[in-house]
Design a protein around this motif. Structure first.
Motif, short mmCIF file in Angstrom:
data_model
loop_
_atom_site.label_atom_id
_atom_site.label_comp_id
_atom_site.label_asym_id
_atom_site.label_seq_id
_atom_site.Cartn_x
_atom_site.Cartn_y
_atom_site.Cartn_z
N ASN A 212 0.79 -1.23 0.00
CA ASN A 212 0.00 0.00 0.00
C ASN A 212 0.82 1.29 0.00
OD1 ASN A 212 -3.03 -0.75 0.34
ND2 ASN A 212 -1.97 -2.10 1.78
N PHE A 213 2.09 1.20 0.44
CA PHE A 213 2.91 2.41 0.52
C PHE A 213 4.17 2.34 -0.35
CE2 PHE A 213 0.30 2.47 4.27
CZ PHE A 213 -0.03 3.81 4.45
N GLY A 214 4.52 1.14 -0.82
CA GLY A 214 5.69 1.01 -1.67
C GLY A 214 7.01 1.27 -0.97
N LEU A 215 7.09 0.99 0.33
CA LEU A 215 8.33 1.22 1.07
C LEU A 215 9.29 0.05 0.90
CD1 LEU A 215 7.08 2.72 4.46
CD2 LEU A 215 7.43 3.84 2.26
N ARG A 216 10.58 0.34 1.08
CA ARG A 216 11.60 -0.70 1.05
C ARG A 216 11.56 -1.48 2.36
NH1 ARG A 216 14.09 4.12 -0.68
NH2 ARG A 216 14.66 4.13 -2.89
N SER A 217 12.13 -2.69 2.34
CA SER A 217 12.08 -3.54 3.54
C SER A 217 12.76 -2.87 4.73
CB SER A 217 12.73 -4.90 3.25
OG SER A 217 14.09 -4.73 2.86
N GLY A 218 13.92 -2.22 4.48
CA GLY A 218 14.63 -1.54 5.57
C GLY A 218 13.82 -0.40 6.16
N GLU A 231 -3.38 12.35 11.43
CA GLU A 231 -4.06 13.57 10.99
C GLU A 231 -4.14 13.70 9.47
OE1 GLU A 231 -1.75 13.42 13.27
OE2 GLU A 231 -2.96 13.82 15.07
N ASP A 232 -3.02 13.47 8.80
CA ASP A 232 -3.04 13.61 7.33
C ASP A 232 -2.99 12.26 6.62
OD1 ASP A 232 -0.48 12.88 7.89
OD2 ASP A 232 0.49 14.61 6.99
N GLY A 233 -3.13 11.17 7.39
CA GLY A 233 -3.21 9.84 6.78
C GLY A 233 -1.99 9.46 5.97
N SER A 234 -0.81 9.59 6.59
CA SER A 234 0.43 9.27 5.87
C SER A 234 1.43 8.61 6.79
CB SER A 234 1.04 10.54 5.27
OG SER A 234 1.47 11.41 6.30
N SER A 254 -5.97 5.01 0.90
CA SER A 254 -7.37 5.18 1.31
C SER A 254 -7.45 5.27 2.83
CB SER A 254 -8.22 4.01 0.81
OG SER A 254 -7.85 2.82 1.47
N PRO A 255 -8.52 5.86 3.37
CA PRO A 255 -8.68 5.93 4.84
C PRO A 255 -8.75 4.55 5.48
CG PRO A 255 -10.18 7.46 3.73
CD PRO A 255 -9.59 6.60 2.67
N GLU A 256 -9.30 3.58 4.73
CA GLU A 256 -9.42 2.22 5.28
C GLU A 256 -8.04 1.61 5.57
OE1 GLU A 256 -10.97 3.31 2.59
OE2 GLU A 256 -13.04 3.40 3.34
N VAL A 257 -7.07 1.91 4.70
CA VAL A 257 -5.71 1.39 4.90
C VAL A 257 -5.11 1.96 6.18
CG1 VAL A 257 -3.36 1.40 3.98
CG2 VAL A 257 -5.28 0.94 2.46
#
Length: 288
Positions: A212-218, A231-234, A254-257
């Motif tokens: 959902n966020f595309g982050l690296r494993s580290g 507050e800003d959903g991030s 999305s807010p659900e995530v």
């Protein structure tokens, strides 16, 4: 012993050997390079022998001789690429210009150059010869590895120019990676759901955040609840330890995530501030 040797750690963390001696009342310290201890001892013995004979060790140093431009008389009349690669390898080996791992990587890369190109005179090698080699090299390798091979060969040709073997490098007009980069494949929604089912358990949170966020494993295993901004959903990715050394905020799709991630915090029984609370980050990073 009339001289002494010692090591000094440089910026990249490697150790560089130095030899210290006194000649004609002047104390000198000279770099031997990134070499093995036995090679440093061999250079120390050579320095001691020169001092016993009354000679200046610096004038007869193999490092100093290697830095001198090759005698045109001793060079082959027609220098092939194979000759140039051999001379370059000897030069960087003696001078300690590269770490052993880098030198090994270069030799492995140059070992893939086809014989038809190795036997060709250096002055006759053109852009298309080298591009064809890079394209063949990239058939079973990623674009990053091909770009590194490009950089290695560019260094060789620039070295040849410095030593008057060439006047112009054919690598200058070649793109960083002539291999066409393949389009990035993404998972379908069905595949993503199946992956989450398989990851149910220890890896569920890591996979969920990655999808959902595309982050690296580290980046995932270093996340704390302070990085989750409701507050800003991030999610904030810290610059420290990051591959690009830059921080950034990644919004939830999305807010659900975001609600799903926040629900983990209330359900955690372990007293930890990690969003992905596993026992060892090394285990997670390697397995993930």
């Amino acid at each position: 012993m009339m001289s002494s040797i010692k090591t000094k750690k440089v910026k990249d963390g490697s150790l560089v050997w130095h030899v210290r001696y006194t000649y004609q009342g002047c104390e000198r310290t000279r770099s031997i390079g990134r070499v093995r201890r036995e090679d440093a001892k061999r250079e120390q013995n050579r320095v001691d022998q020169c001092l016993l004979e009354g000679k200046d060790p610096d004038q007869t140093s193999p490092l100093r001789l290697a830095k001198q431009k090759p005698d045109p008389v001793e060079q082959p009349q027609i220098v092939t690429l194979q000759d140039a690669l051999a001379m370059y390898d000897k030069y960087v080996s003696v001078n300690g210009r590269n770490k052993p791992s880098t030198l090994k990587s270069k030799r492995r890369c140059f070992g893939t150059v086809p014989n038809r190109l190795l036997s060709k005179p250096l002055i006759e090698i053109g852009k298309f010869d080298l591009e064809n080699w890079l394209i063949e090299y990239g058939q079973t390798r990623d674009t990053g590895t091909v770009s590194m091979a490009n950089a290695y060969m560019t260094t060789v040709f620039n070295w040849c120019i410095d030593f008057d073997m060439l006047t112009k490098s054919p690598m200058k007009s070649i793109k960083k990676s002539p291999v066409e980069q393949q389009a990035i494949k993404t998972l379908t929604e069905t595949q993503a759901v199946e992956l989450l089912k398989i990851a149910e358990g220890n890896f569920y949170r890591a996979v969920f955040i990655a999808l959902n966020f595309g982050l690296r494993s580290g980046e995932i295993i270093r996340l704390t609840w302070d990085d989750v901004v409701e507050e800003d959903g991030s999610i904030r990715v810290a610059a420290r330890g990051n591959k690009t050394r830059t921080g950034r905020a990644v919004p939830a799709p999305s807010p659900e995530v975001m609600d799903k991630i926040l629900s983990w915090k209330s359900s955690d029984s372990l007293p930890t501030d990690q969003v992905v609370p596993y026992s060892t980050t090394y285990y997670i990073s390697r397995r993930f």
